[in-house]
Motif scaffolding. Structure first.
Motif, PDB file in Angstrom:
ATOM      1  N   THR A 164       0.829  -1.210   0.000  1.00  6.52           N
ATOM      2  CA  THR A 164       0.000   0.000   0.000  1.00  6.52           C
ATOM      3  C   THR A 164       0.859   1.254   0.000  1.00  6.52           C
ATOM      4  OG1 THR A 164      -1.675  -1.203   1.276  1.00  6.52           O
ATOM      5  CG2 THR A 164      -1.896   1.180   1.164  1.00  6.52           C
ATOM      6  N   LEU A 165       1.912   1.264   0.807  1.00  6.67           N
ATOM      7  CA  LEU A 165       2.779   2.438   0.870  1.00  6.67           C
ATOM      8  C   LEU A 165       3.549   2.646  -0.434  1.00  6.67           C
ATOM      9  CD1 LEU A 165       4.047   1.975   4.525  1.00  6.67           C
ATOM     10  CD2 LEU A 165       2.628   3.853   3.685  1.00  6.67           C
ATOM     11  N   SER A 174       3.058   5.063   7.946  1.00  8.03           N
ATOM     12  CA  SER A 174       3.472   5.996   6.899  1.00  8.03           C
ATOM     13  C   SER A 174       4.467   7.042   7.409  1.00  8.03           C
ATOM     14  CB  SER A 174       2.248   6.688   6.293  1.00  8.03           C
ATOM     15  OG  SER A 174       1.523   7.403   7.277  1.00  8.03           O
ATOM     16  N   ILE A 230       1.839  14.144   6.467  1.00 12.91           N
ATOM     17  CA  ILE A 230       1.787  12.680   6.536  1.00 12.91           C
ATOM     18  C   ILE A 230       2.162  12.187   7.928  1.00 12.91           C
ATOM     19  CG2 ILE A 230       2.844  10.551   5.668  1.00 12.91           C
ATOM     20  CD1 ILE A 230       3.218  11.996   2.981  1.00 12.91           C
ATOM     21  N   SER A 269      -0.224  10.136  10.510  1.00  8.06           N
ATOM     22  CA  SER A 269       0.262   8.839  10.960  1.00  8.06           C
ATOM     23  C   SER A 269       0.275   8.737  12.487  1.00  8.06           C
ATOM     24  CB  SER A 269       1.664   8.594  10.404  1.00  8.06           C
ATOM     25  OG  SER A 269       2.250   7.446  10.978  1.00  8.06           O
ATOM     26  N   PHE A 315      -1.222   0.527   7.427  1.00  4.98           N
ATOM     27  CA  PHE A 315      -0.307   1.369   6.645  1.00  4.98           C
ATOM     28  C   PHE A 315      -0.345   2.836   7.041  1.00  4.98           C
ATOM     29  CE2 PHE A 315      -4.156   2.133   4.244  1.00  4.98           C
ATOM     30  CZ  PHE A 315      -4.005   3.422   3.744  1.00  4.98           C
ATOM     31  N   VAL A 316      -1.488   3.327   7.525  1.00  5.62           N
ATOM     32  CA  VAL A 316      -1.572   4.742   7.917  1.00  5.62           C
ATOM     33  C   VAL A 316      -0.638   5.012   9.092  1.00  5.62           C
ATOM     34  CG1 VAL A 316      -3.079   6.610   8.673  1.00  5.62           C
ATOM     35  CG2 VAL A 316      -3.967   4.851   7.130  1.00  5.62           C
ATOM     36  N   TRP A 369       5.739  16.111   4.154  1.00  4.99           N
ATOM     37  CA  TRP A 369       6.112  15.089   5.129  1.00  4.99           C
ATOM     38  C   TRP A 369       5.450  15.348   6.473  1.00  4.99           C
ATOM     39  CZ3 TRP A 369       8.562  15.688   9.839  1.00  4.99           C
ATOM     40  CH2 TRP A 369       8.785  14.484  10.535  1.00  4.99           C
ATOM     41  N   ALA A 396       2.643  10.771  -3.087  1.00  4.60           N
ATOM     42  CA  ALA A 396       3.338  11.531  -2.045  1.00  4.60           C
ATOM     43  C   ALA A 396       4.569  12.219  -2.610  1.00  4.60           C
ATOM     44  CB  ALA A 396       3.729  10.594  -0.902  1.00  4.60           C
ATOM     45  N   PHE A 414       7.816   5.340   6.921  1.00  3.31           N
ATOM     46  CA  PHE A 414       8.120   5.091   5.512  1.00  3.31           C
ATOM     47  C   PHE A 414       8.488   6.375   4.777  1.00  3.31           C
ATOM     48  CE2 PHE A 414       6.877   4.612   1.079  1.00  3.31           C
ATOM     49  CZ  PHE A 414       7.413   3.385   0.730  1.00  3.31           C
ATOM     50  N   PHE A 415       7.682   7.420   4.941  1.00  4.29           N
ATOM     51  CA  PHE A 415       7.884   8.629   4.155  1.00  4.29           C
ATOM     52  C   PHE A 415       8.958   9.546   4.744  1.00  4.29           C
ATOM     53  CE2 PHE A 415       3.614   7.424   2.623  1.00  4.29           C
ATOM     54  CZ  PHE A 415       3.916   7.364   1.270  1.00  4.29           C
TER      55      PHE A 415
END
Length: 223
Positions: free
Chosen positions: A32-33, A86, A55, A59, A82-83, A52, A40, A89-90
């Motif tokens: 998903t990410l 995130s 997000i 998150s 995934f939320v 960022w 993004a 990840f980001f």
């Protein structure tokens, strides 16, 4: 949706955790990410810090809500979808497009790690963890250990990820950890590395080679 039913009837039912391979819960979050990454990245290339931060805030609030507010079923599992991931990840995406942040990675890691230990027993730690954990890992990978030739003999990371859990479950099932925890850890490490090496050489690398070699089909010309 494996967090709803991660196990099979009669398999590891007497273990403290029953899932056959509890590591697999991360796959759906990763996919998903990765699917969200182009969207993004579109905004992050234009306004990296603002994108960022939005997000990151969503998150953290998601994670905080399901840990400290929501009292329904599967709260912990919902928090780790995934939320909630995130923000971690980001953060890596931010470093890849914003050179000023990457140049300050060491300072970010030190400050955020100190902040994490100061807030570890409070709800504020949820807002510090994404930066602290991500920055420390990325600092090790891009600075301290970037010259370590780990991939010289192959990429065993996926095999380690995939096989370690079932091996631990089997050793617990047969009472190895209960009899001798240190032996259990040693066997887990050795068996996981062995399976990871075999998996890379006998399975994974072969499929990657097939993927990188296009199948060219020559169609006959009809005159």
């Amino acid at each position: 949706m494996n967090f709803i039913q991660p196990s099979l009837p009669g398999v590891f039912t007497h273990n403290p955790n029953q899932p056959i391979d509890g590591s697999l819960w991360t796959i759906k979050a990763e996919i998903t990410l990765y699917a969200l990454l182009p969207f993004a990245l579109f905004f992050m290339k234009r306004k990296p810090l603002t994108t960022w931060f939005i997000i990151y805030l969503i998150s953290c609030l998601w994670f905080w809500f399901f840990i400290h507010v929501y009292t329904g079923a599967k709260a912990d599992a919902l928090a780790k979808q995934f939320v909630g991931l995130s923000g971690y990840f980001f953060f890596g995406t931010l470093l890849s497009v914003h050179q000023a942040s990457f140049d300050k990675l060491k300072e970010i890691a030190i400050v955020s790690l100190i902040a994490y230990f100061l807030t570890k027993d409070t709800q504020l730690s949820l807002f510090v963890e994404p930066v602290a954990f991500s920055s420390v890992v990325l600092l090790f990978c891009t600075s301290m250990f970037k010259e370590v030739p780990i991939g010289k003999y192959g990429d065993f990371s996926y095999g380690i990820y995939l096989y370690h859990w079932p091996i631990i479950q089997l050793l617990i099932h047969f009472g190895v950890y209960e009899a001798n925890p240190l032996l259990g850890v040693a066997l887990t490490i050795m068996l996981t590395l062995l399976l990871a090496v075999l998996s890379w050489n006998l399975l994974e690398s072969r499929f990657l080679k097939r993927k990188s070699t296009p199948n060219i089909t020559i169609k006959p010309t009809i005159v």
